[in-house]
Enzyme design. Structure first.
Site, PDB file in Angstrom:
ATOM      1  N   ARG A 143       0.812  -1.214   0.000  1.00 17.23           N
ATOM      2  CA  ARG A 143       0.000   0.000   0.000  1.00 17.23           C
ATOM      3  C   ARG A 143       0.846   1.265   0.000  1.00 17.23           C
ATOM      4  O   ARG A 143       0.323   2.374  -0.150  1.00 17.23           O
ATOM      5  CB  ARG A 143      -0.924   0.022   1.227  1.00 17.23           C
ATOM      6  CG  ARG A 143      -1.853  -1.153   1.353  1.00 17.23           C
ATOM      7  CD  ARG A 143      -2.684  -1.066   2.624  1.00 17.23           C
ATOM      8  NE  ARG A 143      -3.750  -0.099   2.487  1.00 17.23           N
ATOM      9  CZ  ARG A 143      -5.028  -0.412   2.254  1.00 17.23           C
ATOM     10  NH1 ARG A 143      -5.379  -1.682   2.110  1.00 17.23           N
ATOM     11  NH2 ARG A 143      -5.941   0.520   2.155  1.00 17.23           N
ATOM     12  N   TYR A 146       0.609   4.200  -2.661  1.00 12.79           N
ATOM     13  CA  TYR A 146      -0.476   5.174  -2.530  1.00 12.79           C
ATOM     14  C   TYR A 146      -0.261   6.061  -1.307  1.00 12.79           C
ATOM     15  O   TYR A 146      -0.328   7.294  -1.390  1.00 12.79           O
ATOM     16  CB  TYR A 146      -1.811   4.444  -2.432  1.00 12.79           C
ATOM     17  CG  TYR A 146      -3.019   5.354  -2.363  1.00 12.79           C
ATOM     18  CD1 TYR A 146      -3.344   6.199  -3.421  1.00 12.79           C
ATOM     19  CD2 TYR A 146      -3.854   5.347  -1.245  1.00 12.79           C
ATOM     20  CE1 TYR A 146      -4.459   7.030  -3.359  1.00 12.79           C
ATOM     21  CE2 TYR A 146      -4.976   6.166  -1.184  1.00 12.79           C
ATOM     22  CZ  TYR A 146      -5.268   6.999  -2.243  1.00 12.79           C
ATOM     23  OH  TYR A 146      -6.374   7.816  -2.174  1.00 12.79           O
ATOM     24  N   LYS A 150       0.624  10.194  -1.418  1.00 12.52           N
ATOM     25  CA  LYS A 150      -0.217  11.213  -0.796  1.00 12.52           C
ATOM     26  C   LYS A 150       0.537  11.996   0.284  1.00 12.52           C
ATOM     27  O   LYS A 150       0.328  13.205   0.459  1.00 12.52           O
ATOM     28  CB  LYS A 150      -1.473  10.567  -0.206  1.00 12.52           C
ATOM     29  CG  LYS A 150      -2.442  10.033  -1.255  1.00 12.52           C
ATOM     30  CD  LYS A 150      -3.009  11.146  -2.119  1.00 12.52           C
ATOM     31  CE  LYS A 150      -4.120  10.662  -3.024  1.00 12.52           C
ATOM     32  NZ  LYS A 150      -4.703  11.747  -3.847  1.00 12.52           N
ATOM     33  N   VAL A 188     -14.847  -1.855  -0.298  1.00 10.24           N
ATOM     34  CA  VAL A 188     -15.794  -2.750   0.355  1.00 10.24           C
ATOM     35  C   VAL A 188     -17.248  -2.518  -0.083  1.00 10.24           C
ATOM     36  O   VAL A 188     -18.006  -3.486  -0.258  1.00 10.24           O
ATOM     37  CB  VAL A 188     -15.655  -2.668   1.894  1.00 10.24           C
ATOM     38  CG1 VAL A 188     -16.037  -1.293   2.430  1.00 10.24           C
ATOM     39  CG2 VAL A 188     -16.480  -3.752   2.583  1.00 10.24           C
ATOM     40  N   PHE A 192     -19.182  -5.559  -1.875  1.00 12.65           N
ATOM     41  CA  PHE A 192     -20.317  -6.237  -1.255  1.00 12.65           C
ATOM     42  C   PHE A 192     -21.571  -6.123  -2.117  1.00 12.65           C
ATOM     43  O   PHE A 192     -22.308  -7.101  -2.295  1.00 12.65           O
ATOM     44  CB  PHE A 192     -20.589  -5.640   0.129  1.00 12.65           C
ATOM     45  CG  PHE A 192     -19.686  -6.143   1.225  1.00 12.65           C
ATOM     46  CD1 PHE A 192     -18.792  -7.183   1.006  1.00 12.65           C
ATOM     47  CD2 PHE A 192     -19.735  -5.582   2.497  1.00 12.65           C
ATOM     48  CE1 PHE A 192     -17.978  -7.650   2.021  1.00 12.65           C
ATOM     49  CE2 PHE A 192     -18.928  -6.046   3.521  1.00 12.65           C
ATOM     50  CZ  PHE A 192     -18.038  -7.078   3.283  1.00 12.65           C
ATOM     51  N   ASP A 272      -3.515  -3.758   5.823  1.00 17.45           N
ATOM     52  CA  ASP A 272      -4.882  -3.253   5.755  1.00 17.45           C
ATOM     53  C   ASP A 272      -5.230  -2.639   7.115  1.00 17.45           C
ATOM     54  O   ASP A 272      -5.096  -3.305   8.148  1.00 17.45           O
ATOM     55  CB  ASP A 272      -5.847  -4.391   5.438  1.00 17.45           C
ATOM     56  CG  ASP A 272      -7.228  -3.900   5.053  1.00 17.45           C
ATOM     57  OD1 ASP A 272      -7.310  -3.094   4.115  1.00 17.45           O
ATOM     58  OD2 ASP A 272      -8.211  -4.303   5.694  1.00 17.45           O
ATOM     59  N   ARG A 276     -10.517   2.794  11.159  1.00 14.17           N
ATOM     60  CA  ARG A 276     -10.531   4.011  10.350  1.00 14.17           C
ATOM     61  C   ARG A 276     -11.742   4.837  10.761  1.00 14.17           C
ATOM     62  O   ARG A 276     -12.886   4.452  10.532  1.00 14.17           O
ATOM     63  CB  ARG A 276     -10.606   3.685   8.871  1.00 14.17           C
ATOM     64  CG  ARG A 276     -10.545   4.887   7.979  1.00 14.17           C
ATOM     65  CD  ARG A 276      -9.173   5.556   7.951  1.00 14.17           C
ATOM     66  NE  ARG A 276      -8.281   4.936   6.993  1.00 14.17           N
ATOM     67  CZ  ARG A 276      -7.051   4.560   7.292  1.00 14.17           C
ATOM     68  NH1 ARG A 276      -6.588   4.724   8.511  1.00 14.17           N
ATOM     69  NH2 ARG A 276      -6.280   4.028   6.386  1.00 14.17           N
TER      70      ARG A 276
END
Length: 328
Positions: A143, A146, A150, A188, A192, A272, A276
């Protein structure tokens, strides 16, 4: 008429921002190279006299002949599937692309707002996350392309503000959802809903105890709009602080869709985030902003959008081996 350049205009958030600024009476120049954006997100603006589109890669020199009052930098892959497939482009758009746009803002004497992300906090050790938290990021993990793009973007933005006096704003965007999300982007909510619509079991990575906080797109756009017009130059969290576990969220989706699928479990991807949740005290104080759309209402509008997609779009998937790539 104020003129604004919006990069990433064909993306999910970018296209909604184009709509908002046109509605507010601005002349909007949209820019995108379609690496993750979708032309259909802007079809409704064809023929609008207050909108023009430029197909361009912002990592290359940017030439805008018109005067500009504002720039919104929203060009970047934003989902794990995207930045795992195109890691170099992700790093370049956050570094070279941001550098080009800051230079353009300096040349045009324009105010520029940079779209940062809650990912700068990494897998946070502080909960909820305030703007003063420096983060817990693995720079060399999958990850990292990214997260670090940023974080660099924020650093160069503040450097241009301090050294060149460029008017800058930085928004740290937390999980946002709504119509025009790509059904197959790996995040997600579309994951889903796509599985539910296809009659598949819902896949939870990890044990489902990790948490997320979801902000409806209209609320996010309102926060961005207010931040752009504010006088505050340091980062501001914009997101919905209502937290939910992924397991609880999967159960909500099954109830919303009226399906009978089960939930199945796979290993949690590397790095992950387990938690959050934004602390939005600063946004409330500075911008008089907080989210208005509750999750039940927002999810219904989002699901109705996904239901309207063609069967071909519904079945399209970019990466079935997402978890495998996240383990590399």
């Amino acid at each position: 008429m104020k003129k604004i350049l919006i990069t990433g205009a064909a993306g999910f958030l970018g296209s909604h921002l184009c709509d908002r600024f046109i509605k507010e009476g601005y002349y909007v120049i949209g820019m995108d190279n379609y690496i993750t954006g979708d032309k259909k997100n802007l079809l409704h603006l064809e023929g609008n006299i207050n909108f023009e589109f430029v197909e361009h890669d912002i990592t290359e020199f940017i030439n805008i002949e018109k005067d500009l009052d504002y720039i919104l930098h929203f060009a970047s892959p934003a989902s794990p599937i995207d930045y795992l497939k195109i890691p170099i482009q992700t790093l370049k758009v956050g570094s070279l692309g941001t550098h080009n746009l800051l230079g353009l803002a300096k040349d045009k004497n324009a105010r520029i707002l940079i779209a940062s992300t809650s990912e700068v906090y990494g897998d946070p050790l502080v909960h909820p996350q305030t703007e003063g938290y420096y983060g817990n990021v693995n720079t060399i993990g999958p990850r990292g392309v990214y997260d670090e793009a940023k974080r660099f973007q924020e650093a160069i933005t503040m450097a241009y503000h301090r050294f060149h006096g460029v008017e800058t704003r930085i928004v740290r965007i937390f999980n946002t959802y709504g119509p025009r999300m790509r059904l197959n982007d790996g995040r997600v909510i579309p994951a889903f809903m796509g599985q539910a619509l296809r009659g598949e079991d819902l896949t939870i990575f990890g044990d489902g105890s990790q948490t997320r906080s979801f902000c409806y797109v209209d609320d996010q756009v309102e926060g961005i709009f207010r931040l752009l017009l504010s006088d505050y130059v340091e980062p501001v969290n914009i997101g919905n602080p209502h937290e939910i576990t992924i397991k609880e969220f999967a159960e909500e989706i099954i109830k919303l869709t009226g399906t009978t699928q089960k939930t199945i479990y796979q290993d949690l991807p590397v790095n992950d985030p387990l938690q959050r949740q934004p602390n939005i005290t600063l946004a409330k104080k500075l911008l008089n902003w907080e989210p208005k759309v509750n999750r039940a209402e927002g999810m219904k509008m989002t699901f109705d959008y996904f239901k309207s997609l063609s069967s071909e779009e519904l079945l399209k998937r970019d990466h079935k081996d997402f978890a495998k790539h996240m383990k590399k």
